[in-house]
Design an enzyme around this catalytic site. Structure first.
Site, PDB file in Angstrom:
ATOM      1  N   GLY A 171      55.192  89.073  51.778  1.00 39.40           N
ATOM      2  CA  GLY A 171      53.871  89.231  52.385  1.00 39.40           C
ATOM      3  C   GLY A 171      52.722  89.107  51.399  1.00 39.40           C
ATOM      4  O   GLY A 171      51.584  89.455  51.717  1.00 39.40           O
TER       5      GLY A 171
ATOM      6  N   HIS B 207      66.499  96.029  54.775  1.00 40.06           N
ATOM      7  CA  HIS B 207      65.255  95.357  54.377  1.00 40.06           C
ATOM      8  C   HIS B 207      64.441  96.299  53.480  1.00 40.06           C
ATOM      9  O   HIS B 207      64.445  97.509  53.688  1.00 40.06           O
ATOM     10  CB  HIS B 207      64.454  94.972  55.625  1.00 40.06           C
ATOM     11  CG  HIS B 207      63.333  94.032  55.328  1.00 40.06           C
ATOM     12  ND1 HIS B 207      62.153  94.453  54.748  1.00 40.06           N
ATOM     13  CD2 HIS B 207      63.217  92.686  55.484  1.00 40.06           C
ATOM     14  CE1 HIS B 207      61.362  93.397  54.569  1.00 40.06           C
ATOM     15  NE2 HIS B 207      61.987  92.314  55.010  1.00 40.06           N
TER      16      HIS B 207
ATOM     17  N   LYS C 143      59.399  91.224  62.249  1.00 42.75           N
ATOM     18  CA  LYS C 143      58.964  92.583  61.871  1.00 42.75           C
ATOM     19  C   LYS C 143      58.323  93.274  63.089  1.00 42.75           C
ATOM     20  O   LYS C 143      58.714  92.989  64.219  1.00 42.75           O
ATOM     21  CB  LYS C 143      58.029  92.529  60.657  1.00 42.75           C
ATOM     22  CG  LYS C 143      58.662  91.740  59.499  1.00 42.75           C
ATOM     23  CD  LYS C 143      57.933  91.874  58.199  1.00 42.75           C
ATOM     24  CE  LYS C 143      58.632  91.046  57.129  1.00 42.75           C
ATOM     25  NZ  LYS C 143      58.035  91.180  55.805  1.00 42.75           N
TER      26      LYS C 143
ATOM     27  N   GLU D 208      65.326  89.067  48.638  1.00 47.11           N
ATOM     28  CA  GLU D 208      63.896  89.154  48.906  1.00 47.11           C
ATOM     29  C   GLU D 208      63.231  89.997  47.824  1.00 47.11           C
ATOM     30  O   GLU D 208      63.205  91.230  47.934  1.00 47.11           O
ATOM     31  CB  GLU D 208      63.653  89.800  50.269  1.00 47.11           C
ATOM     32  CG  GLU D 208      64.273  89.051  51.425  1.00 47.11           C
ATOM     33  CD  GLU D 208      63.538  89.322  52.726  1.00 47.11           C
ATOM     34  OE1 GLU D 208      63.187  88.352  53.399  1.00 47.11           O
ATOM     35  OE2 GLU D 208      63.295  90.500  53.063  1.00 47.11           O
TER      36      GLU D 208
ATOM     37  N   SER E  81      57.360  85.187  51.294  1.00 48.92           N
ATOM     38  CA  SER E  81      56.278  84.191  51.351  1.00 48.92           C
ATOM     39  C   SER E  81      56.769  82.754  51.509  1.00 48.92           C
ATOM     40  O   SER E  81      56.180  81.822  50.951  1.00 48.92           O
ATOM     41  CB  SER E  81      55.365  84.326  50.114  1.00 48.92           C
ATOM     42  OG  SER E  81      54.758  85.605  50.101  1.00 48.92           O
TER      43      SER E  81
ATOM     44  N   GLU F  51      61.438  96.988  53.405  1.00 46.52           N
ATOM     45  CA  GLU F  51      60.477  97.827  54.136  1.00 46.52           C
ATOM     46  C   GLU F  51      61.170  99.057  54.701  1.00 46.52           C
ATOM     47  O   GLU F  51      60.584 100.136  54.778  1.00 46.52           O
ATOM     48  CB  GLU F  51      59.790  97.001  55.231  1.00 46.52           C
ATOM     49  CG  GLU F  51      58.822  96.006  54.614  1.00 46.52           C
ATOM     50  CD  GLU F  51      58.610  94.731  55.407  1.00 46.52           C
ATOM     51  OE1 GLU F  51      59.009  94.660  56.582  1.00 46.52           O
ATOM     52  OE2 GLU F  51      58.040  93.786  54.822  1.00 46.52           O
TER      53      GLU F  51
ATOM     54  N   ASN G 102      62.172  86.754  60.741  1.00 42.48           N
ATOM     55  CA  ASN G 102      62.054  88.208  60.897  1.00 42.48           C
ATOM     56  C   ASN G 102      60.629  88.498  61.359  1.00 42.48           C
ATOM     57  O   ASN G 102      59.686  88.413  60.576  1.00 42.48           O
ATOM     58  CB  ASN G 102      62.348  88.891  59.546  1.00 42.48           C
ATOM     59  CG  ASN G 102      62.111  90.393  59.605  1.00 42.48           C
ATOM     60  OD1 ASN G 102      61.896  90.962  60.673  1.00 42.48           O
ATOM     61  ND2 ASN G 102      62.152  91.039  58.448  1.00 42.48           N
TER      62      ASN G 102
HETATM   63  P1  13P Z   1      57.053  87.118  54.390  1.00 39.38           P
HETATM   64  O1  13P Z   1      57.680  85.775  54.683  1.00 39.38           O
HETATM   65  O2  13P Z   1      55.959  87.480  55.351  1.00 39.38           O
HETATM   66  O3  13P Z   1      56.671  87.245  52.954  1.00 39.38           O
HETATM   67  O4  13P Z   1      58.208  88.209  54.654  1.00 39.38           O
HETATM   68  C1  13P Z   1      59.448  88.027  54.089  1.00 39.38           C
HETATM   69  C2  13P Z   1      60.379  89.020  54.663  1.00 39.38           C
HETATM   70  O5  13P Z   1      60.292  90.198  54.385  1.00 39.38           O
HETATM   71  C3  13P Z   1      61.399  88.536  55.608  1.00 39.38           C
HETATM   72  O6  13P Z   1      62.333  89.516  55.889  1.00 39.38           O
END
Ligand code: 13P
Length: 254
Positions: A170, A94, A11, A164, A210, A96, A9
């Site tokens: 992150g 997601h 983002k 997640e 992560s 976010e 992903n």
């Molecule tokens: P990270 O791997 O950067 O922690 O992000 C995970 C994520 O949100 C994947 O959708």
């Protein structure tokens, strides 16, 4: 046996040119690893160009979001019929999007239904906050998100769910393999309760938060973890290739 799936992903990262360079840097190596499903989820604007770059390979594409109508006056939105020409998967719900764009379980449920109707495979994301986790409400939160996200959806093995935990995204603080497996087993039970055992056994469940080349093994060796949804580490070609490669070799000993 569920085929492992590793999805990147990206983002809101990479301009078109950067996206193309990133794909060029890993396309051949990724293509050579054949017992893992590999899905890249770049920003919308790069999908068409990347589709050309991966043509004829075993790499697949996913979008990071979509709206639940096919067309119309929805300024700024992207519809499933626009995506089916370009990709096979779509990330939905997601954290976010839940957090910054106020997406609710009800909205996400409409998107999941529409994606499946349109022939797209949803990667439905669920996960608890740090507060939920610390107050022992992980199971309750996750079960609610799964039930709400799948309300009225017919059983299908096309669905993918990514667990997640928000506190792991992150932050560099990944869950442990055992923690991930415990919650992912709960998700499988929730799917079995809502649908049936057989479909729940066929649905792929991923861990995200992560994930790097240094910790992927810890997740992949767990019985219920079928792969990963990788954020930051999917923006580095060598990292992402290593994650897919380790998944491929560990699969045989699962
Ligand atoms: P990270 O791997 O950067 O922690 O992000 C995970 C994520 O949100 C994947 O959708």
């Amino acid at each position: 046996m569920r085929k492992p799936l590793i999805s990147g992903n990206w983002k809101m990262n990479t301009k078109l040119e950067e996206a193309e360079s990133l794909v060029r840097a890993m396309v051949a190596e990724l293509d050579s690893i054949d017992n893992v499903e590999k899905v890249l989820c770049p920003p919308f604007i790069s999908l068409a160009a990347i589709k050309e770059l991966i043509k004829g390979t075993s790499i697949e594409l996913g979008a990071q979001n979509m709206y639940f109508e096919d067309k119309g006056a929805y300024t700024g939105e992207i519809s499933p019929i626009m995506l089916t020409d370009l990709c096979d998967f779509v990330i939905l719900g997601h954290s976010e999007r839940r957090q910054y764009f106020a997406e609710t379980d009800e909205l996400i449920n409409k998107k999941v239904k529409k994606a499946l109707e349109s022939g797209l495979k949803p990667i439905l994301c669920v996960g608890e906050s740090l507060e939920d986790n610390e107050t022992g409400r992980t199971e309750q939160k996750i079960t609610r998100q799964v039930n709400a996200g799948l309300a009225g959806v017919s059983p299908t093995s096309q669905l993918v769910i990514a667990y997640e935990p928000i506190w792991a995204i992150g932050t560099g603080k990944a869950a442990t393999g055992k923690q991930a497996n415990t919650t992912i087993s709960l998700i499988r039970s929730a799917v079995a309760n809502l649908w049936d055992e057989k479909t729940a056994e066929a649905v792929r469940l991923l861990y995200g938060g992560s994930v790097t080349s240094s910790n992927i093994a810890e997740f992949i060796i767990e019985s219920d973890v079928d792969g990963a949804l990788v954020g930051g580490a999917s923006l580095k070609a060598d990292e992402f290739v290593s994650i897919v490669r380790q998944t491929s070799s560990l699969k045989s000993i699962r």
